[in-house]
Design a protein around this motif. Sequence first.
Motif, PDB file in Angstrom:
ATOM      1  N   LYS A  66     -24.904 -77.393  47.847  1.00  0.00           N
ATOM      2  CA  LYS A  66     -25.482 -78.407  48.583  1.00  0.00           C
ATOM      3  C   LYS A  66     -26.853 -78.624  49.063  1.00  0.00           C
ATOM      4  CE  LYS A  66     -24.681 -79.553  52.494  1.00  0.00           C
ATOM      5  NZ  LYS A  66     -23.838 -80.619  53.949  1.00  0.00           N
ATOM      6  N   ARG A 241     -32.069 -91.561  50.303  1.00  0.00           N
ATOM      7  CA  ARG A 241     -30.393 -91.120  50.997  1.00  0.00           C
ATOM      8  C   ARG A 241     -29.860 -93.005  50.292  1.00  0.00           C
ATOM      9  NH1 ARG A 241     -29.551 -86.966  53.564  1.00  0.00           N
ATOM     10  NH2 ARG A 241     -31.261 -85.537  54.473  1.00  0.00           N
ATOM     11  N   ARG A 264     -17.731 -97.420  49.744  1.00  0.00           N
ATOM     12  CA  ARG A 264     -18.646 -97.480  49.424  1.00  0.00           C
ATOM     13  C   ARG A 264     -19.651 -98.870  48.794  1.00  0.00           C
ATOM     14  NH1 ARG A 264     -18.456 -91.536  48.010  1.00  0.00           N
ATOM     15  NH2 ARG A 264     -17.467 -90.167  49.782  1.00  0.00           N
ATOM     16  N   ASN A 665     -17.533 -89.161  54.513  1.00  0.00           N
ATOM     17  CA  ASN A 665     -18.327 -87.890  53.946  1.00  0.00           C
ATOM     18  C   ASN A 665     -17.867 -87.170  53.174  1.00  0.00           C
ATOM     19  OD1 ASN A 665     -21.034 -86.532  54.381  1.00  0.00           O
ATOM     20  ND2 ASN A 665     -19.541 -85.087  56.273  1.00  0.00           N
ATOM     21  N   GLU A 667     -16.774 -86.906  48.371  1.00  0.00           N
ATOM     22  CA  GLU A 667     -16.887 -87.035  47.930  1.00  0.00           C
ATOM     23  C   GLU A 667     -15.893 -86.707  46.364  1.00  0.00           C
ATOM     24  OE1 GLU A 667     -17.649 -88.494  44.993  1.00  0.00           O
ATOM     25  OE2 GLU A 667     -19.715 -88.782  45.210  1.00  0.00           O
ATOM     26  N   ILE A 701     -22.313 -87.731  44.635  1.00  0.00           N
ATOM     27  CA  ILE A 701     -22.591 -87.247  46.099  1.00  0.00           C
ATOM     28  C   ILE A 701     -22.938 -86.033  46.262  1.00  0.00           C
ATOM     29  CG2 ILE A 701     -22.672 -87.554  48.337  1.00  0.00           C
ATOM     30  CD1 ILE A 701     -21.666 -89.900  47.936  1.00  0.00           C
ATOM     31  N   GLU A 703     -25.268 -84.495  48.801  1.00  0.00           N
ATOM     32  CA  GLU A 703     -25.394 -83.931  50.164  1.00  0.00           C
ATOM     33  C   GLU A 703     -25.264 -85.136  50.842  1.00  0.00           C
ATOM     34  OE1 GLU A 703     -27.996 -83.987  53.524  1.00  0.00           O
ATOM     35  OE2 GLU A 703     -28.338 -84.952  51.781  1.00  0.00           O
ATOM     36  N   ALA A 704     -24.383 -84.781  52.367  1.00  0.00           N
ATOM     37  CA  ALA A 704     -24.496 -86.148  52.612  1.00  0.00           C
ATOM     38  C   ALA A 704     -24.582 -85.494  54.514  1.00  0.00           C
ATOM     39  CB  ALA A 704     -22.521 -86.364  52.550  1.00  0.00           C
ATOM     40  N   TYR A 706     -23.864 -86.403  57.611  1.00  0.00           N
ATOM     41  CA  TYR A 706     -22.327 -87.380  58.947  1.00  0.00           C
ATOM     42  C   TYR A 706     -23.221 -86.425  60.568  1.00  0.00           C
ATOM     43  CZ  TYR A 706     -17.850 -88.158  61.495  1.00  0.00           C
ATOM     44  OH  TYR A 706     -17.748 -88.693  61.755  1.00  0.00           O
ATOM     45  N   ASN A 714     -23.989 -93.376  58.430  1.00  0.00           N
ATOM     46  CA  ASN A 714     -24.376 -92.463  57.389  1.00  0.00           C
ATOM     47  C   ASN A 714     -24.818 -91.904  56.288  1.00  0.00           C
ATOM     48  OD1 ASN A 714     -22.247 -89.961  56.680  1.00  0.00           O
ATOM     49  ND2 ASN A 714     -21.857 -90.579  54.353  1.00  0.00           N
ATOM     50  N   ASN A 716     -26.293 -90.515  52.925  1.00  0.00           N
ATOM     51  CA  ASN A 716     -25.990 -89.428  50.590  1.00  0.00           C
ATOM     52  C   ASN A 716     -26.994 -89.647  51.075  1.00  0.00           C
ATOM     53  OD1 ASN A 716     -23.335 -89.858  51.969  1.00  0.00           O
ATOM     54  ND2 ASN A 716     -22.461 -91.948  51.048  1.00  0.00           N
ATOM     55  N   TYR A 718     -28.206 -88.850  46.305  1.00  0.00           N
ATOM     56  CA  TYR A 718     -27.162 -88.554  44.733  1.00  0.00           C
ATOM     57  C   TYR A 718     -27.738 -87.744  44.069  1.00  0.00           C
ATOM     58  CZ  TYR A 718     -23.852 -91.866  45.690  1.00  0.00           C
ATOM     59  OH  TYR A 718     -23.123 -93.405  46.955  1.00  0.00           O
TER      60      TYR A 718
END
Length: 732
Positions: A66, A241, A264, A665, A667, A701, A703-704, A706, A714, A716, A718
């Motif tokens: 990630k 993001r 989402r 948070n 996927e 996703i 990377e997220a 949080y 939040n 994200n 993609y």
Amino acid sequence: MFVGVLVAAPVSAAVLEEVVVTARKRVESTQEIATSITTFTGDQAAALGIKRSTDLAKLTPGLNAKYSVGLESPIFTMRGVGLNDYSSINNPSVGVYVDDVFIPFIPMMNSQVYDIERIEILKGPQGTLYGRNTTGGAIKFVSRKPTAEKDFRARLDYGSWETIELEAAGGGAITDTLNVRVAGLTRQRDSGYQYNRLTDEKVGNQSRLAARVILDWNPTESFNAQLNLHAGRDESDAALREHVGFTDPVTGETPCPAVLAGLRGDENGNCVDTTGYADNDDDPYASDINNRFGDEVSNQSHGGSLVLNWDLPRATLVSVTGYDEFTQDLVDDTDAAPTTQFETIRREEIDVLQQELRLVSDDSWGFDWLVGFFFSDDQIRAVNTQAVDDLYGSVVRVSNDQETTSYALFANVEWPFAERWSLTGGIRLTTEEKRRQTVSEDLNPYGTSVLNPTDGPFVYVVDDTTIDDDDVSGNIGLTYHPNDDVMLYATASRGFKSGGFKGNISFNRFQVGPYDPEELFAYEIGFKSMLLDNSLMFNAAAYYYDWRDFQAYSLVQLEIPVVVLTNAGDAEVKGFEADVMWRPTENLELGAGINWMNGEIVEFDALEGGQDNTGKQLANAPDRMISAIGKYYFPDFSERFDAYVQATATYQSKVFFEIQNNPVNSESGYWLADLQIGFTTKDGKWDAAFWARNLFDKAYIAEARYVDLRVFPNANTYGEPRSVGVSVNYRY
């Protein structure tokens, strides 16, 4: 996995190609190494579209990648073990090595993969033979080296979003004793798949350059010197993001029930953030980002290494010296909103010096041994500024100046004590000193603020701390060959990762650290086999990890939510892994790999004001990862050309990006597929391929970010959608 993938013409018999590696710092076959290892040759990596180090995760079950910021600064997790830290001052748990030189910080891992001889991925603790802190595993890139023969190759790619990539390399003999190889790569993208509605601009421009020169000198038969000089530059758009709000706009309930359920886009009931903003158009590649501080990532790097080999009576002395400098300027609109709630401006300056000496036995001893010494000194100066204007009416900044000095003595022995039995053991003595000077402050540019009621700048923390860690790590293994085609093995090892400091904003001395070392006890049993007249490779292993005092972010709810990088507790990982490659005919090759594991926190040390995460799944540790490849070769496609078709598919089950295991948070499980159709001239000099990556245009996703579901939204990032293109290769 992927040993022997067809790239050019097949050999005359349906057998798999033997891959020779230096994973244990001596030349040997992958099938003779008593540990799980995944290997790609340079040609395989090119055919599979491996452009950056993170691409390896799609094709290596057990390896997760990630990003810590946008699509920059990758974080690797191997079999559930990794450091989920998005600051820049801490060392990763999965070590990355380029030509035997350790890369100690995640911002330095963005480099392009080009002119590679092979890539080796070792799973599990590697503390005996490899530099520092490799509790999770090691990824080793080996560049193509000069030879006396003239060699030239070039590759030109053109793909989606006006992307052009040119790679070229060549070399040969300068004199009877001196050879040279020069390699370079440029990647230019003039468009992008993301869209900023606020500025009405496409986002995704890239401008990347990299070059390398290697000189190979052989003045005598017993001495060799290789000088490697390299440099790189990256001037690219920062990735956008996707914003995720947390308050129900009708009831005012926080956290928003729809978001807690993991919904989402237009399914989450138009949940808003503190400022009332919502991004619910169901387009993960479009955002309303204000670009207040710019929109570009800028990386500069240069360095070199010198490898010396002396053949002595009954042994070889090897010296590896490396020096690298790296700078990064990065902006990240972390809140992904048109307001200024949480926006980051980062700068890092890194200097790394390393030296390794090792003495390796030759074949005259009747057993293999290796002893060595390792030294490294790295310095990082990092400034992280965060604008929180629309939440707290202020700007905060943390400055870190850190130097780490590490020394180690190591030894490894493999003893064939009986006809089909051998015993392996290794030990490493490590001492590491880390000094960090930090200033965490509120710049308070607007006078008083929510964070600071006084007028003007306010310093929260000034700290100058030195920590010293000493450790003894090692491994022991037993192998048995019931016949010439099968090897059984069992290993036990202990990995160590030193302590460190939190690198992000802190509001009191407790939050800045330091945290203590972590240790990993790893146990693995497995077998490796080459069957059906070497046309079938089947390897499998079961493993158990006892991970103690593991380092992770832990959420603390104070006046504002903060995270503390600390020793979070103990975890266990139980898993099974299998790789198979089968070449049933000269023209067909099939392969598959699977990693099943259960990574769980068994005892969590909850901080005051924080939640207890006992029983939660480890971060970046999906239960199942599957990869598969098929390649069919048409040797008589036409009088001038041969042809092939290659398809790959990968699966990852549900993954949580943080140890809190909040659905927002995470996927869900997803498949990705790539397809390539290629044509090769009969003489092998030219080939062209048409390819599609992420063939079915899966939005996932990558990377997220949080913090909590009370103040900060939040956000994200993609992965790339479907891309198509053509590659043309020339070899001479």
